[in-house]
Every structure is written in C-alpha cells, then in structure tokens.
Design a protein around this motif. Structure first.
Motif, PDB file in Angstrom:
ATOM      1  N   SER A  76      29.728  39.786  43.629  1.00 36.17           N
ATOM      2  CA  SER A  76      30.205  39.941  42.249  1.00 36.17           C
ATOM      3  C   SER A  76      29.051  40.239  41.291  1.00 36.17           C
ATOM      4  O   SER A  76      29.262  40.382  40.100  1.00 36.17           O
ATOM      5  N   LYS A  77      27.855  40.355  41.832  1.00 34.36           N
ATOM      6  CA  LYS A  77      26.669  40.641  41.014  1.00 34.36           C
ATOM      7  C   LYS A  77      26.405  42.145  41.003  1.00 34.36           C
ATOM      8  O   LYS A  77      26.542  42.812  42.028  1.00 34.36           O
ATOM      9  N   GLU A  94      26.430  38.974  36.664  1.00 32.64           N
ATOM     10  CA  GLU A  94      27.563  38.578  37.490  1.00 32.64           C
ATOM     11  C   GLU A  94      28.826  38.617  36.650  1.00 32.64           C
ATOM     12  O   GLU A  94      28.858  38.078  35.545  1.00 32.64           O
ATOM     13  N   THR A  96      32.451  37.353  36.251  1.00 31.66           N
ATOM     14  CA  THR A  96      33.311  36.261  36.702  1.00 31.66           C
ATOM     15  C   THR A  96      34.571  36.226  35.836  1.00 31.66           C
ATOM     16  O   THR A  96      34.560  36.700  34.705  1.00 31.66           O
TER      17      THR A  96
END
Length: 174
Positions: A76-77, A94, A96
């Motif tokens: 997710s980075k 990242e 989120t």
C-alpha cells in the motif's frame, strides 16, 4: 497557478529525466520509455504547479518480496518525487482507509457521498527539509499537490472524482 494534473511535455520529460527517474524505482516489469506504449496517452503524467516550478511525480509501488510464492507484490506504499526549488524530495507515502474518527470529524453524511476515502501517511521523506525551506513548508506543498493528485492523477479522473483525500502529516512534523 495552483497544482493541476497534467501530461508531461516531451521537453519537460527530458529536462527532468523522468524516464530514468521512473526506472530507478521500477524493480520488475517494463521500463521507460517502452512502458509509455501501454498507456492510452504515450506521455508521463504528473501534478504540476508551473508558476512555482513544483511538481509531484508518481514512480511506483513499494514492492514486498516476503510473499508465499516468493514473487514480488505491491504494497500500500507508493514512491513519489516532489520537485521543489530545483531539488527532488523522495517520498514514500502509504494510502490507508480513513478511520471512523476522521469521518466523524467532517460529517459522515458528507464523507459517505465518496465511495473512495484515502488517507495519505508519510513513511519517509528524503531530504526532510531544504536549505531554503522548512519541513513544515514542504508538507504544505505536498498536501496541496496530493489534494489535486488524489490517488490516480490525470490517468483516471473518474476514479479521482469518487475519492475523498486526507493528508495525515501532523504526526510527521517534529
């Protein structure tokens, strides 16, 4: 002129050496300029403030090799380059999902009208400041750019229209 999502001119792509910048962070797969042939528009994309000479360039996902198959998988980075005052700042951000407390702060009814809700968090930033600019000032510029870039830049404006973005940088300032 504020930040806008745009395709990069051939002159700017060469001036800032964007092919090599992209390739530096692409460990697997097709490299530039060949990869541009797979896009509908055969140009790099960025979020740019031409008046100030600032730009944000998405390079690639951070890959993990710690997978059951041993094959690299995206995390997710994401790796970005923020260009300010003639210098490149390497960022790992990242993405989120928003926390419920974030949604309550702006009103659930408003937030629920956006099916995609992303909070950007800084994992690393190198360098963290410039001789002529503090970390706090860089983060203001980054927030301006990400607010326009959203999550896909010009390559997917429809997806961006459905996205509500939040920048969680207050914990990064020290």
């Amino acid at each position: 002129m504020p930040f806008v999502n745009a395709y990069v001119s051939e002159e700017d792509a060469k001036k800032y050496d964007l092919d090599n910048l992209w390739n530096k962070y692409r460990s697997i797969g097709t490299k530039m300029p060949e990869l541009l042939n797979s896009f509908d528009v055969h140009q790099h994309a960025w979020c740019v403030d031409k008046e100030r000479g600032y730009w944000l360039f998405y390079c690639n996902y951070v890959m993990t090799y710690d997978t059951p198959s041993g094959l690299p998988q995206p995390t997710s980075k994401k790796i970005f380059i923020l260009h300010v005052n003639g210098q490149n700042i390497e960022l790992i951000l990242e993405a989120t999902p928003w926390k419920p407390s974030d949604l309550q702060a702006i009103g659930l009814e408003y937030a629920n009208s956006f099916p995609i809700q992303i909070a950007w968090n800084i994992v690393s930033m190198t360098p963290s400041c410039l001789p002529s600019m503090s970390k706090a000032d860089l983060l203001i510029i980054l927030k301006e750019a990400l607010t326009v870039f959203k999550c896909r830049g010009i390559r997917n404006l429809e997806f961006n229209d459905k996205a509500l973005i939040r920048c969680n940088f207050q914990y990064f300032v020290s």
